[in-house]
Motif scaffolding. Structure first.
Motif, PDB file in Angstrom:
ATOM      1  N   ALA A 176       0.818  -1.215   0.000  1.00  0.00           N
ATOM      2  CA  ALA A 176       0.000   0.000   0.000  1.00  0.00           C
ATOM      3  C   ALA A 176       0.849   1.260   0.000  1.00  0.00           C
ATOM      4  N   PHE A 177       2.083   1.165   0.548  1.00  0.00           N
ATOM      5  CA  PHE A 177       2.981   2.322   0.636  1.00  0.00           C
ATOM      6  C   PHE A 177       4.368   1.917   0.126  1.00  0.00           C
ATOM      7  N   PRO A 178       4.483   1.689  -1.192  1.00  0.00           N
ATOM      8  CA  PRO A 178       5.730   1.149  -1.750  1.00  0.00           C
ATOM      9  C   PRO A 178       6.929   2.081  -1.625  1.00  0.00           C
ATOM     10  N   ASN A 179       6.712   3.380  -1.428  1.00  0.00           N
ATOM     11  CA  ASN A 179       7.823   4.329  -1.367  1.00  0.00           C
ATOM     12  C   ASN A 179       8.196   4.720   0.066  1.00  0.00           C
ATOM     13  N   HIS A 180       7.617   4.046   1.025  1.00  0.00           N
ATOM     14  CA  HIS A 180       7.888   4.364   2.423  1.00  0.00           C
ATOM     15  C   HIS A 180       8.669   3.245   3.110  1.00  0.00           C
ATOM     16  N   THR A 181       9.330   3.605   4.193  1.00  0.00           N
ATOM     17  CA  THR A 181       9.982   2.611   5.031  1.00  0.00           C
ATOM     18  C   THR A 181       8.931   1.950   5.908  1.00  0.00           C
ATOM     19  N   VAL A 182       8.772   0.654   5.742  1.00  0.00           N
ATOM     20  CA  VAL A 182       7.832  -0.127   6.538  1.00  0.00           C
ATOM     21  C   VAL A 182       8.652  -1.127   7.348  1.00  0.00           C
ATOM     22  N   ILE A 183       8.492  -1.098   8.656  1.00  0.00           N
ATOM     23  CA  ILE A 183       9.282  -1.934   9.553  1.00  0.00           C
ATOM     24  C   ILE A 183       8.355  -2.876  10.299  1.00  0.00           C
ATOM     25  N   ARG A 184       8.718  -4.129  10.334  1.00  0.00           N
ATOM     26  CA  ARG A 184       7.944  -5.113  11.097  1.00  0.00           C
ATOM     27  C   ARG A 184       8.586  -5.287  12.465  1.00  0.00           C
ATOM     28  N   GLY A 185       7.793  -5.151  13.497  1.00  0.00           N
ATOM     29  CA  GLY A 185       8.276  -5.345  14.855  1.00  0.00           C
ATOM     30  C   GLY A 185       7.418  -6.346  15.596  1.00  0.00           C
ATOM     31  N   VAL A 186       7.799  -6.583  16.830  1.00  0.00           N
ATOM     32  CA  VAL A 186       7.107  -7.560  17.660  1.00  0.00           C
ATOM     33  C   VAL A 186       6.940  -6.984  19.062  1.00  0.00           C
ATOM     34  N   MET A 187       5.745  -7.142  19.602  1.00  0.00           N
ATOM     35  CA  MET A 187       5.538  -6.904  21.023  1.00  0.00           C
ATOM     36  C   MET A 187       5.673  -8.259  21.698  1.00  0.00           C
ATOM     37  N   ALA A 188       6.850  -8.523  22.257  1.00  0.00           N
ATOM     38  CA  ALA A 188       7.170  -9.848  22.800  1.00  0.00           C
ATOM     39  C   ALA A 188       6.841  -9.924  24.278  1.00  0.00           C
ATOM     40  N   ALA A 189       5.625  -9.569  24.639  1.00  0.00           N
ATOM     41  CA  ALA A 189       5.185  -9.628  26.025  1.00  0.00           C
ATOM     42  C   ALA A 189       3.667  -9.710  26.050  1.00  0.00           C
ATOM     43  N   ASN A 190       3.152 -10.204  27.141  1.00  0.00           N
ATOM     44  CA  ASN A 190       1.705 -10.273  27.324  1.00  0.00           C
ATOM     45  C   ASN A 190       1.218  -9.014  28.019  1.00  0.00           C
ATOM     46  N   VAL A 191       0.179  -8.393  27.459  1.00  0.00           N
ATOM     47  CA  VAL A 191      -0.442  -7.222  28.071  1.00  0.00           C
ATOM     48  C   VAL A 191      -1.912  -7.533  28.319  1.00  0.00           C
ATOM     49  N   ALA A 192      -2.372  -7.266  29.516  1.00  0.00           N
ATOM     50  CA  ALA A 192      -3.762  -7.500  29.874  1.00  0.00           C
ATOM     51  C   ALA A 192      -4.371  -6.222  30.436  1.00  0.00           C
ATOM     52  N   GLU A 193      -5.673  -6.072  30.271  1.00  0.00           N
ATOM     53  CA  GLU A 193      -6.393  -4.946  30.858  1.00  0.00           C
ATOM     54  C   GLU A 193      -6.945  -5.389  32.206  1.00  0.00           C
ATOM     55  N   LEU A 194      -6.378  -4.857  33.293  1.00  0.00           N
ATOM     56  CA  LEU A 194      -6.828  -5.235  34.626  1.00  0.00           C
ATOM     57  C   LEU A 194      -8.141  -4.558  34.980  1.00  0.00           C
ATOM     58  N   GLN A 195      -8.307  -3.346  34.506  1.00  0.00           N
ATOM     59  CA  GLN A 195      -9.547  -2.610  34.620  1.00  0.00           C
ATOM     60  C   GLN A 195      -9.495  -1.475  33.613  1.00  0.00           C
ATOM     61  N   PRO A 196     -10.617  -0.840  33.295  1.00  0.00           N
ATOM     62  CA  PRO A 196     -10.572   0.239  32.302  1.00  0.00           C
ATOM     63  C   PRO A 196      -9.545   1.306  32.671  1.00  0.00           C
ATOM     64  N   GLY A 197      -8.645   1.586  31.710  1.00  0.00           N
ATOM     65  CA  GLY A 197      -7.618   2.584  31.945  1.00  0.00           C
ATOM     66  C   GLY A 197      -6.398   2.063  32.673  1.00  0.00           C
ATOM     67  N   HIS A 198      -6.285   0.753  32.849  1.00  0.00           N
ATOM     68  CA  HIS A 198      -5.116   0.162  33.513  1.00  0.00           C
ATOM     69  C   HIS A 198      -4.660  -1.068  32.742  1.00  0.00           C
ATOM     70  N   LEU A 199      -3.494  -0.958  32.095  1.00  0.00           N
ATOM     71  CA  LEU A 199      -2.904  -2.051  31.331  1.00  0.00           C
ATOM     72  C   LEU A 199      -1.685  -2.583  32.073  1.00  0.00           C
ATOM     73  N   HIS A 200      -1.501  -3.907  32.008  1.00  0.00           N
ATOM     74  CA  HIS A 200      -0.453  -4.555  32.794  1.00  0.00           C
ATOM     75  C   HIS A 200       0.352  -5.505  31.912  1.00  0.00           C
ATOM     76  N   ARG A 201       1.684  -5.345  31.925  1.00  0.00           N
ATOM     77  CA  ARG A 201       2.576  -6.289  31.232  1.00  0.00           C
ATOM     78  C   ARG A 201       2.937  -7.388  32.212  1.00  0.00           C
ATOM     79  N   GLY A 202       2.451  -8.607  31.917  1.00  0.00           N
ATOM     80  CA  GLY A 202       2.584  -9.687  32.879  1.00  0.00           C
ATOM     81  C   GLY A 202       3.698 -10.676  32.604  1.00  0.00           C
ATOM     82  N   THR A 203       4.440 -10.501  31.512  1.00  0.00           N
ATOM     83  CA  THR A 203       5.539 -11.411  31.192  1.00  0.00           C
ATOM     84  C   THR A 203       6.753 -10.602  30.768  1.00  0.00           C
ATOM     85  N   GLN A 204       7.893 -11.292  30.685  1.00  0.00           N
ATOM     86  CA  GLN A 204       9.101 -10.621  30.232  1.00  0.00           C
ATOM     87  C   GLN A 204       8.996 -10.278  28.750  1.00  0.00           C
TER      88      GLN A 204
END
Length: 336
Positions: free
Chosen positions: A123-151
């Motif tokens: 879709a954007f052949p002339n742009h730099t497109v980078i693939r990354g990874v979120m290598a951790a688990n994120v959970a919503e403990l309650q509205p407005g509070h996110l928690h990273r529970g793993t390394q």
């Protein structure tokens, strides 16, 4: 419309995007947020992020970016556009983000599974497109509070554009790691994500699930199929967790009392994102995870019956044909 100028725009502030955006803001970065109206209302008072090391940050006055009546974003283009929507939503947003992308905008894709960056690059052949990874688990403990529970944290390929991002990740709740081998990294993350449907089908926390050997046996079998496919494609997986990828299935099969001593520590609050999707009635990414392993295995002549069965079970839940809360022994019997 208010003119908002941001170094970063996070498009799709769910679990990953929300945690990322808050961590960037906590590192004194200017961040624009493109979110659904329901998410905007939930984050109107701010967002708190925590992790299993007891790091904590709270950000307020989030700058929401909204399209005009013509569907265009009338704001200055960001330097970095973080696409954190799920793979299932990519086709729908590629047209939408065109007014956000300037000539120098770098697009970073943080989807699970394989192949997301190819869609964006087309879709954007002339742009730099980078693939990354979120290598951790994120959970919503309650509205407005996110928690990273793993390394783990944000992982990107090592190149000039990503090295320039290092100062933007000073918040300890979300580390940044630059790696040379992106392909191996994506497959290593996919190996970990094969647990997503198991946790979603079990309908319990990750810790409760991984404390039961039959659930772990299902995961071990799914991982071994992925490792066979990776071997057929000559892909070497780096170590993301406490064990090398090829040893992880053996660890998972250990009796409970041994596993609990040697296994990976999981935060008691963590759940998979697929559990969240099923809970809220959203389409899951199963076809880009276990489904992708099964499809590639079929192409390469590598049998992947466990991943195929898990994919079908999730589709059955999505279609209302099966309920969540499948016990460990029952799940093992269903896939073996």
């Amino acid at each position: 419309m208010e003119r908002i100028e941001s170094e970063h725009v996070v498009f799709g502030a769910g679990l990953v995007g929300g945690f990322l955006g808050a961590a960037l803001m906590a590192s004194d970065q200017s961040v624009g947020w493109v979110v659904r109206e329901a998410t905007r209302k939930k984050l109107q008072s701010g967002l708190k992020i925590t992790d299993y090391h007891d790091n904590e940050a709270t950000v307020t006055d989030l700058q929401f970016v909204t399209p005009n009546p013509e569907g265009l974003f009338d704001v200055p283009a960001p330097r970095y556009l973080w696409l954190t929507v799920k793979c299932t939503a990519l086709d729908a947003v590629l047209q939408e983000i065109k007014s956000l992308v300037g000539p120098e905008t770098i697009i970073i894709c943080l989807q699970n599974g394989l192949g997301a960056e190819d869609q964006v690059q087309q879709a954007f052949p002339n742009h730099t497109v980078i693939r990354g990874v979120m290598a951790a688990n994120v959970a919503e403990l309650q509205p407005g509070h996110l928690h990273r529970g793993t390394q783990g944290g944000i992982m990107l390929p090592k190149q000039s554009e990503t090295e320039a991002l290092v100062p933007a990740f000073q918040q300890p709740a979300l580390p940044l790691r630059l790696l040379d081998d992106l392909t191996g990294l994506l497959w290593a993350k996919l190996q970990l994500n094969l647990n997503n449907p198991i946790n979603a089908l079990a309908d319990i926390t990750l810790k409760q699930e991984l404390d039961q050997r039959d659930y772990r046996r299902v995961l071990a079998a799914a991982m071994e199929e992925l490792l066979s496919v990776a071997k057929a494609k000559a892909i070497e997986l780096p170590q993301l967790g406490p064990q090398p990828p090829h040893r992880t299935p053996k660890l998972l099969r250990l009796p409970n009392w041994i596993y609990r001593r040697a296994g990976h520590k999981v935060d008691a609050k963590a759940r998979s994102s697929m559990w969240q999707d099923l809970k809220e009635g959203r389409q899951t990414e199963i076809d880009f995870l276990n489904g992708a392993v099964a499809r590639l295995g079929e192409e390469l002549g590598v049998a992947c019956p466990v991943n195929q069965a898990l994919t079908q079970l999730i589709h059955d839940v999505e279609a209302g044909k099966r309920a969540r809360g499948i016990g460990a022994r029952e799940l093992w019997d269903l896939v073996s």
